[in-house]
Design an enzyme around this catalytic site. Structure first.
Site, PDB file in Angstrom:
ATOM      1  N   LYS A   1     -60.171  82.714 -33.147  1.00  0.00           N
ATOM      2  CA  LYS A   1     -59.544  82.789 -34.478  1.00  0.00           C
ATOM      3  C   LYS A   1     -59.989  81.647 -35.389  1.00  0.00           C
ATOM      4  CE  LYS A   1     -55.305  81.352 -34.588  1.00  0.00           C
ATOM      5  NZ  LYS A   1     -54.883  80.257 -35.428  1.00  0.00           N
ATOM      6  N   THR A   2     -59.963  80.421 -34.890  1.00  0.00           N
ATOM      7  CA  THR A   2     -60.303  79.267 -35.724  1.00  0.00           C
ATOM      8  C   THR A   2     -61.751  79.350 -36.193  1.00  0.00           C
ATOM      9  OG1 THR A   2     -58.707  77.904 -34.518  1.00  0.00           O
ATOM     10  CG2 THR A   2     -60.364  76.749 -35.815  1.00  0.00           C
TER      11      THR A   2
ATOM     12  N   ASP B   1     -53.265  81.301 -42.141  1.00  0.00           N
ATOM     13  CA  ASP B   1     -53.343  81.266 -40.678  1.00  0.00           C
ATOM     14  C   ASP B   1     -51.949  81.487 -40.090  1.00  0.00           C
ATOM     15  OD1 ASP B   1     -54.344  80.904 -38.122  1.00  0.00           O
ATOM     16  OD2 ASP B   1     -54.258  78.713 -38.218  1.00  0.00           O
ATOM     17  N   GLU B   2     -51.878  82.055 -38.885  1.00  0.00           N
ATOM     18  CA  GLU B   2     -50.604  82.276 -38.180  1.00  0.00           C
ATOM     19  C   GLU B   2     -49.601  83.025 -39.071  1.00  0.00           C
ATOM     20  OE1 GLU B   2     -50.609  81.738 -35.142  1.00  0.00           O
ATOM     21  OE2 GLU B   2     -51.671  79.904 -34.585  1.00  0.00           O
TER      22      GLU B   2
ATOM     23  N   GLN C   1     -47.674  86.848 -30.661  1.00  0.00           N
ATOM     24  CA  GLN C   1     -47.360  85.427 -30.522  1.00  0.00           C
ATOM     25  C   GLN C   1     -46.350  84.960 -31.573  1.00  0.00           C
ATOM     26  OE1 GLN C   1     -50.741  82.784 -29.302  1.00  0.00           O
ATOM     27  NE2 GLN C   1     -51.996  84.574 -29.741  1.00  0.00           N
TER      28      GLN C   1
ATOM     29  N   ARG D   1     -51.775  80.547 -22.298  1.00  0.00           N
ATOM     30  CA  ARG D   1     -52.262  79.164 -22.422  1.00  0.00           C
ATOM     31  C   ARG D   1     -53.230  78.836 -21.296  1.00  0.00           C
ATOM     32  NH1 ARG D   1     -52.231  79.192 -26.859  1.00  0.00           N
ATOM     33  NH2 ARG D   1     -51.543  81.327 -26.579  1.00  0.00           N
TER      34      ARG D   1
END
Length: 764
Positions: free
Chosen positions: A32-33, A223-224, A254, A607
């Site tokens: 994503k980043t 973002d998010e 998430q 994670r």
């Protein structure tokens, strides 16, 4: 264009689609980043002015990482992008436009402690019961109102809100909200929620300002997006309304911050808001093994309310996921600590390669004790921030007063620190005079002889003169020179230096560390304005999520699952997988809450890079009482093909599911009817994990007007109703007040043992 070569096909499409509304559904570990970074770089390569690009994140850390990556692609132009957290970006806008809504441009930003301290003061002034009106509850109520854009007037006029407050016995909440808002305004202060609330007010009431920023921000990225609340949603929608060049990135699976006001519907309904949206699904997980991705998929498949996607991994298959049972929480800690030590030795790993995740902070105790006994170094994340330490907050209060003398909380914090003979009586007189004259506290002490007796007037006048002199120094000095001058002339530095205790030395070193940070800021060449006021704005906007993995420190990481979002580790231990703990008992009243808990489990699982360990205990101390625990329903939702069951000796399972384990657990439990719903029913088909439908279908619907009774006179034989367990009969009562335990047989689920002080029973 070389930077596009490293993208997979769908990532590249998402980067190159620069016009119109775009939604990038980014599964865990899907790069994503990188996509956000390259998309911004691609816009600039297409000759879009960086000043016209707005990128909104949820942590300063994320913004910094993205900006650094963009810089490596396009160079120094990256610093011209408007990029930062929602709060930092809109605080920057408010600094420019604040006068339009009646605030000074140098307004103070109150942190959570400041806000709660002000609420405590208001409660005391209103002579309200601080247990009924607990400051945490009041703060949360005001925060949720602001996040939903409910003003003081709307709060007080809304019949439903007022009915809720009066029903709970808190009919003065509306008045507290009003007083709190007025006091913040008078002090020239905004709290964190105000930064968004006031931005909405600004954009709604001043069309010229809205038009200005609509023209400025020609391209927006968020973002998010699954973590946005109503206030953030509305700001983004308004700013993007003209061109609709809006790209949102996120993962509904998430979304775990409903308790902060996050609304998952923002991402689920994005296609309804923008019917011509282009949707790109990043489904390849580059982080985790195939087995970890497979169990994550089997978990989240049980949620009904989600965007459809098929996350996959082309990494190695990896180890099966270990599930370990312990007979107590202390034994669970011991097994986890031993496992970490063994894994580190066997695989030649470092301590920093391991993290232990839990649902609640209280669970860290048993983990810490076990790690200490084995000599395993560890660090707990989510503890007290450097900027929350008393000595740091004291010096920063002086900085705040220097630039905003109206700041009431900063004033009260340091008016008599270091001690200068200004006691509570004098402070009360100052506050009383300020209220009567409708002036600030600082205004009163600047004219002290008119309001105070001679000795007190002399003491506060000296303080006022010092603060005024700090403001003069600040106008002509660097951030560091100003900060050092204030630390010395206030007497704070000497007071800490004179304390030669271990704690005192530590506090003095912390102040030196703060000054070192300010010195570094003063020497930065990438910003034009390096005054102390600018430094103050930066630290005021630090969030709890701005955490670092501290890769230079070789320690095992311990943290709540909420704190782990955005992090990754080679090996993850998720502990405490028990009913009423994870999922939380608070989440069992609605499907929406249960689905958020499942998303939290999904976040925990994803994670892990190489290996995942899950564990639960069959007994655990709670409020000083040992209780029996049931394995979490989430364990039963995992496809057993990907599991490796590890049980203490003499209890090893021979199958890939939990059926044998259940029978063993039942035989060791005095009353097997304590199981919830039909969690232990069998057989179950191996092809598809069970859903929670059957459990929810059995949920008890409380009787109309259900209200807990006073159980001080409860007797054996009484019939009772429980909000969730339904109707039952009291079999035994044990113990002494306030820890009386009742054994109750409930018609729907069987026998339960409950602590009366927490049980919330209605006597029928």
């Amino acid at each position: 264009m070389d930077y596009l070569a490293g993208l997979n096909s769908i990532q590249r499409q998402a980067v190159e689609q620069t016009e119109g509304p775009v939604m990038i559904v980014a599964g865990a570990g899907s790069g994503k980043t990188r996509v956000i970074t390259y998309r911004v770089a691609h816009l600039i390569q297409k000759k879009i002015d960086p000043f016209n690009i707005l990128v909104l994140t949820f942590t300063n850390k994320a913004a910094k990482e993205m900006r650094n990556r963009i810089t490596t692609v396009i160079g120094s132009e990256a610093k011209n992008i408007w990029m930062g957290t929602f709060h930092s970006v809109f605080a920057k806008i408010l600094r420019v436009e604040a006068n339009k809504i009646g605030y000074p441009n140098n307004f103070t930003i109150y942190d959570t402690d400041d806000s709660k301290n002000l609420i405590k003061t208001i409660l005391k002034e209103m002579s309200l019961d601080d247990k009924l009106y607990h400051h945490n509850y009041v703060y949360g109520r005001i925060s949720m109102a602001k996040n939903n854009l409910i003003s003081v007037a709307e709060y007080q006029q809304n019949e439903q809100i007022q009915a809720d407050d009066f029903t709970s016995g808190r009919g003065f909440l509306g008045k507290i909200y009003e007083t709190y808002a007025n006091r913040c305004f008078k002090a020239g202060a905004m709290d964190f929620d105000d930064l968004l609330f006031k931005t909405n007010v600004l954009l709604k009431e001043h069309i010229d300002v809205l038009n200005k920023y609509q023209q400025k921000f020609k391209y927006l990225m968020v973002d998010e997006y699954q973590d946005t609340n109503f206030s953030q949603y509305l700001i983004v929608k308004k700013l993007a309304a003209v061109r609709e060049n809006l790209c949102v990135v996120g993962d509904d699976a998430q979304s775990i911050y409903a308790f902060r006001g996050a609304n998952i519907q923002n991402i689920l309904n994005f296609q309804k808001d923008y019917p011509d949206v282009k949707v790109y699904k990043l489904e390849q997980n580059y982080r985790s093994t195939q087995n970890i991705v497979n169990i994550a998929n089997s978990i989240i498949a049980n949620n009904k309310n989600q965007l459809e996607k098929n996350v996959f991994s082309e990494n190695e298959t990896g180890d099966k996921i270990k599930v370990t049972r312990s007979f107590s929480d202390n034994e669970e800690g011991k097994q986890v600590a031993e496992s970490i030590a063994q894994e580190r030795a066997d695989k030649n790993l470092n301590w920093v390669d391991f993290a232990i995740l839990y649902r609640t902070n209280a669970q860290s105790r048993s983990m810490e004790e076990a790690l200490r006994k084995l000599g395993v170094p560890y660090k707990i994340y989510g503890g007290q921030s450097f900027y929350q330490r008393k000595e740091i907050k004291d010096l920063i209060a002086y900085f705040r007063l220097t630039f905003n003398p109206a700041d009431e909380e900063a004033f009260k914090r340091v008016i008599n620190y270091p001690a200068r003979g200004i006691g509570k009586t004098t402070l009360d007189k100052i506050i009383l005079a300020a209220d009567k004259e409708n002036m600030t506290l600082f205004d009163i002490i600047c004219d002290a002889p008119n309001y105070l007796e001679n000795r007190a007037a002399l003491a506060v006048a000296g303080f006022a003169t010092a603060v005024q002199s700090f403001a003069v120094v600040a106008k002509n000095s660097t951030a560091y020179d100003t900060a050092l001058h204030i630390a010395q002339q206030s007497g704070l530095l000497k007071d800490l230096y004179d304390d030669k205790s271990v704690e005192g030395v530590g506090r003095y070193e912390n102040i030196q560390e703060l000054l070192n940070g300010i010195k570094e800021f003063s020497e930065r060449e990438d910003i034009e304005d390096r005054g102390l006021d600018v430094f103050m704005q930066d630290i005021a906007l630090l969030t709890n999520d701005d955490k670092d993995k501290a890769e230079n420190v070789d320690t095992v990481s311990l943290m709540t699952i909420h704190s782990s979002k955005g992090l990754e580790y080679p090996q993850i231990y998720v502990v405490g997988l028990e009913e009423n703990l994870f999922p939380s008992q608070m989440a069992l009243n609605s499907r929406a809450d249960l689905e958020e808990e499942r998303r939290l489990f999904y976040v925990a699982v994803t994670r892990a890079e190489k290996k995942l360990h899950l564990s639960y205990a069959t007994s655990r101390f709670k409020f000083g009482t040992l209780i029996n625990c049931e394995p979490s329903r989430f364990l039963d939702e995992i496809d057993p093909r990907f599991l490796e069951i590890e049980i203490p000796k003499k209890s090893m399972l021979s199958t890939g599911n939990f059926d044998d384990e259940r029978s063993q657990w039942k035989s060791k439990t005095s009353d097997s009817k304590q199981t919830q719903g039909d969690f232990f029913s069998k057989p179950k088909p191996a092809t598809k994990p069970p859903t929670t439908t059957s459990i929810l279908a059995k949920a008890h619907v409380p009787s109309e007007g259900f209200a807990p009774s006073d159980t001080s006179k409860l007797q054996v034989g009484h019939e009772v109703e429980h909000e969730r367990f339904g109707y039952g009969k009291v079999l035994t009562l044990e113990g002494n007040k306030p820890d009386i335990k009742a054994t109750i047989f409930f018609k729907e689920i069987g026998q339960k043992q409950l602590l009366l002080k927490f049980a919330k029973l209605r006597i029928v």
